[in-house]
Design a protein around this motif. Structure first.
Motif, PDB file in Angstrom:
ATOM      1  N   ARG A 263       0.823  -1.204   0.000  1.00  0.00           N
ATOM      2  CA  ARG A 263       0.000   0.000   0.000  1.00  0.00           C
ATOM      3  C   ARG A 263       0.862   1.260   0.000  1.00  0.00           C
ATOM      4  N   THR A 264       1.968   1.243   0.760  1.00  0.00           N
ATOM      5  CA  THR A 264       2.861   2.399   0.810  1.00  0.00           C
ATOM      6  C   THR A 264       3.373   2.753  -0.576  1.00  0.00           C
ATOM      7  N   LEU A 265       3.819   1.733  -1.309  1.00  0.00           N
ATOM      8  CA  LEU A 265       4.370   1.994  -2.643  1.00  0.00           C
ATOM      9  C   LEU A 265       3.280   2.276  -3.666  1.00  0.00           C
ATOM     10  N   GLN A 266       2.143   1.628  -3.540  1.00  0.00           N
ATOM     11  CA  GLN A 266       1.039   1.901  -4.459  1.00  0.00           C
ATOM     12  C   GLN A 266       0.559   3.339  -4.319  1.00  0.00           C
ATOM     13  N   ASP A 267       0.452   3.811  -3.074  1.00  0.00           N
ATOM     14  CA  ASP A 267       0.046   5.194  -2.841  1.00  0.00           C
ATOM     15  C   ASP A 267       1.065   6.164  -3.431  1.00  0.00           C
ATOM     16  N   ALA A 268       2.347   5.834  -3.248  1.00  0.00           N
ATOM     17  CA  ALA A 268       3.400   6.700  -3.777  1.00  0.00           C
ATOM     18  C   ALA A 268       3.349   6.741  -5.302  1.00  0.00           C
ATOM     19  N   LEU A 269       3.125   5.588  -5.922  1.00  0.00           N
ATOM     20  CA  LEU A 269       3.040   5.534  -7.384  1.00  0.00           C
ATOM     21  C   LEU A 269       1.796   6.250  -7.894  1.00  0.00           C
ATOM     22  N   GLY A 270       0.744   6.256  -7.090  1.00  0.00           N
ATOM     23  CA  GLY A 270      -0.452   6.989  -7.481  1.00  0.00           C
ATOM     24  C   GLY A 270      -0.186   8.481  -7.627  1.00  0.00           C
ATOM     25  N   LYS A 271       0.765   8.987  -6.862  1.00  0.00           N
ATOM     26  CA  LYS A 271       1.116  10.406  -6.938  1.00  0.00           C
ATOM     27  C   LYS A 271       2.174  10.683  -7.997  1.00  0.00           C
ATOM     28  N   ASP A 272       2.991   9.665  -8.301  1.00  0.00           N
ATOM     29  CA  ASP A 272       4.077   9.863  -9.274  1.00  0.00           C
ATOM     30  C   ASP A 272       4.276   8.569 -10.059  1.00  0.00           C
ATOM     31  N   ARG A 273       3.367   8.319 -10.992  1.00  0.00           N
ATOM     32  CA  ARG A 273       3.345   7.054 -11.731  1.00  0.00           C
ATOM     33  C   ARG A 273       4.618   6.830 -12.548  1.00  0.00           C
ATOM     34  N   GLY A 274       5.265   7.897 -12.960  1.00  0.00           N
ATOM     35  CA  GLY A 274       6.408   7.730 -13.856  1.00  0.00           C
ATOM     36  C   GLY A 274       7.751   7.621 -13.177  1.00  0.00           C
ATOM     37  N   ASP A 275       7.778   7.605 -11.856  1.00  0.00           N
ATOM     38  CA  ASP A 275       9.056   7.551 -11.156  1.00  0.00           C
ATOM     39  C   ASP A 275       9.659   6.153 -11.248  1.00  0.00           C
ATOM     40  N   VAL A 276      10.813   6.058 -11.904  1.00  0.00           N
ATOM     41  CA  VAL A 276      11.441   4.752 -12.147  1.00  0.00           C
ATOM     42  C   VAL A 276      11.856   4.093 -10.832  1.00  0.00           C
ATOM     43  N   GLY A 277      12.394   4.880  -9.893  1.00  0.00           N
ATOM     44  CA  GLY A 277      12.836   4.313  -8.624  1.00  0.00           C
ATOM     45  C   GLY A 277      11.703   3.659  -7.860  1.00  0.00           C
ATOM     46  N   LEU A 278      10.548   4.330  -7.816  1.00  0.00           N
ATOM     47  CA  LEU A 278       9.392   3.763  -7.132  1.00  0.00           C
ATOM     48  C   LEU A 278       8.865   2.526  -7.854  1.00  0.00           C
ATOM     49  N   GLN A 279       8.853   2.579  -9.189  1.00  0.00           N
ATOM     50  CA  GLN A 279       8.394   1.427  -9.961  1.00  0.00           C
ATOM     51  C   GLN A 279       9.293   0.215  -9.725  1.00  0.00           C
ATOM     52  N   LEU A 280      10.601   0.452  -9.698  1.00  0.00           N
ATOM     53  CA  LEU A 280      11.548  -0.640  -9.433  1.00  0.00           C
ATOM     54  C   LEU A 280      11.336  -1.212  -8.036  1.00  0.00           C
ATOM     55  N   ALA A 281      11.155  -0.325  -7.059  1.00  0.00           N
ATOM     56  CA  ALA A 281      10.953  -0.788  -5.688  1.00  0.00           C
ATOM     57  C   ALA A 281       9.681  -1.626  -5.581  1.00  0.00           C
TER      58      ALA A 281
END
Length: 536
Positions: A263-281
């Protein structure tokens, strides 16, 4: 082979490995001419006291009185000669004597370098304290003193020096604070490291990076509650702090809260879908949860937008290898090599095969009876492509299979010397020394450098775990090996983990891990040997 490729074993290798520690400016850089001048004309006397020239003027035999500085020059030169002779212990003794005779910051630095290399911790501490006395406003002196005090078990002194280091480094403080956490994660007692970093974070309460550094260190030391609290504190100060969001998810995973981590990472990706670092994590988190198909889809989606991203290619290659998709794995790893990025995964592709685009040499490498033939092929290839990293690396691997440690060390050492950022060669050299020699401190240095370049590489994590085991740091060894095995279920990593679990008196976990590894890799030689040793 290129003439400049020198063997790293023996006396010459010893000089190259630590030689930089005994060269520099000030007294350290004094020339041999100075030494000859100190001796005056006494050198005109030949063996047995016979003068070299009949008409030479008489030389006074009275004792030469040297100033403290001249004695220091003498000792520096003596240390240099001891180093050239491959005797670092003797060199250290001379440099320490010179430091006492004529205290200079550069001498203190040199003593620390050599003492650290030799594992002479008390001497390194003495030199560090002298250095900050001589150069209190030196960033390097305060950083070195902080780390050495922490390793000596003095958290209050360590904190004072690291605080000074951060202030001297100047604003913004983020990089220096994160560096402090990284420095405390290596070779420092767990509680001392945490106490030091907590105190440092409290000195910079409004710096998000201070809390992030503490959290990262805590995660590394398996204090997940501290890691989570620090991540939350950092995020309160800097809400869109990507690295802190990833740290929070990792801490939640460590506390067995996988759904919260997702949920932590999904919420973060919801705010910044294109961030490669978050997507990798997020994709890596899916791998940790063994949701391999979902993870694979995430990585494939990433690759569409970032076709040359080495981390994505590397992870996809390992993931497909894990899933038995050998052809796809090889394709991704071939693409990885074409990016010019180095990874432990590249070992799955023979460098000569990649270079010459032929299956013949690759097959030769795989068939033991043809290994000597393969060595001849590598030697011939290096005559045409002298100094080629991939050829040297391939020959080093083959030399290791043939039991030729000298050749392995020579080839890997050449790569490291000329390409100091080659994480694959650094790791291979460090692991070889840890596994086949007793030069554990030297091995640790190479592996630390590799891990700094690739902090999440399971092969390097495995090597770090193994060298920590060799140094009898069992708790640290388990931390690294568990991290490696979580993402890379390789039988050799499993064997290392089982070995350390037994050494740490964790028999139940060792047997469980061994049983699972044997089911996944039936008949594996190393695992079977462990079973014979430890299972009645």
């Amino acid at each position: 082979m290129k003439a400049g490729v020198e063997r790293l074993g023996g006396q010459a290798g010893e000089q190259r490995r630590w030689g930089r520690a005994v060269r520099g400016g000030g007294l350290v850089g004094v020339s041999l001419c100075g030494m000859l001048l100190l001796g005056g004309c006494a050198s005109l006397t030949g063996a047995g006291g016979t003068t070299l020239r009949e008409d030479a003027p008489k030389v006074s035999t009275s004792k030469i009185h040297l100033t403290a500085r001249n004695r220091a020059i003498y000792d520096v030169l003596a240390g240099e000669l001891a180093g050239q002779a491959g005797d670092p212990k003797q060199a250290l003794a001379y440099y320490l004597k010179a430091l006492h005779e004529a205290p200079e910051p550069e001498l203190a630095r040199r003593v620390i370098d050599i003492a650290t290399y030799l594992g002479e911790n008390d001497t390194a501490l003495e030199a560090a304290r002298r250095w900050v006395e001589l150069e209190a406003n030196s960033v390097d002196a305060q950083r070195a003193a902080g780390v050495i005090e922490a390793r000596a078990g003095h958290p209050l002194r360590a904190t004072a020096h690291l605080r000074r280091f951060v202030v001297l480094s100047g604003k913004p403080y983020g990089n220096s604070l994160v560096l402090c956490g990284a420095l405390l994660s290596q070779g420092v007692d767990r509680e001392v490291a945490l106490q030091t970093m907590r105190a440092l974070a409290s000195d910079f309460p409004r710096e998000a990076y201070a809390h992030y550094a503490l959290g990262t260190l805590a995660l590394h030391l398996d204090d997940n509650a501290q890691a989570l609290a620090s991540a939350d504190r950092a995020l309160k100060l800097k809400p869109n702090f990507k690295e802190a969001l990833i740290l929070k998810a990792q801490a939640q995973m460590g506390m067995n809260q996988p759904h919260r981590a997702l949920r932590t990472l999904q919420d973060a990706l919801g705010k910044d879908r294109g961030d490669v670092g978050l997507q990798l994590a997020y994709a890596r988190l899916l791998v940790q949860l063994k949701r391999y198909d979902a993870a694979r889809e995430q990585f494939r989606a990433l690759l569409k937008h970032h076709p040359d991203n080495a981390n994505v290619l590397y992870t996809l290659g390992l993931l497909d290898y894990q899933l038995g998709r050998d052809a796809e794995a090889r394709s991704y790893l071939q693409r990885l090599l074409r990016t010019g990025e180095h990874s432990a995964a590249a070992e799955y592709l023979d460098p000569v095969h990649h270079l010459f685009n032929t299956k013949i040499i690759w097959l030769i490498q795989e068939i033991p009876v043809l290994h000597k033939t393969a060595m001849g092929v590598y030697n011939e290839a290096l005559n045409h492509y002298p100094g080629n990293q991939r050829l040297l690396y391939a020959r080093a691997l083959l030399a290791d299979k043939l039991g030729n440690l000298g050749q392995t060390e020579a080839d890997l050492g050449y790569i490291v010397q000329h390409h100091p950022d080659n994480a694959m060669a650094l790791n291979a050299l460090g692991y070889t020394l840890a596994d086949q020699t007793t030069r554990y401190q030297e091995a640790l240095g190479y592996i630390q450098r590799a891990l700094a370049l690739r902090p999440d590489d399971p092969a390097i994590l495995d090597s770090m775990g193994w060298v920590q085991y060799r140094l009898k740091h069992y708790e640290a060894a388990l931390r690294y090996l568990r991290r490696a095995y979580e993402t890379f279920k390789d039988p050799e990593v499993a064997a290392h983990l089982v070995e350390v679990l037994f050494a740490s008196d964790k028999r139940a976990e060792a047997l469980k891990t061994l049983d699972a590894a044997l089911k996944a890799h039936p008949g594996d030689t190393k695992l079977e040997q462990l079973k014979k040793r430890f299972v009645p």
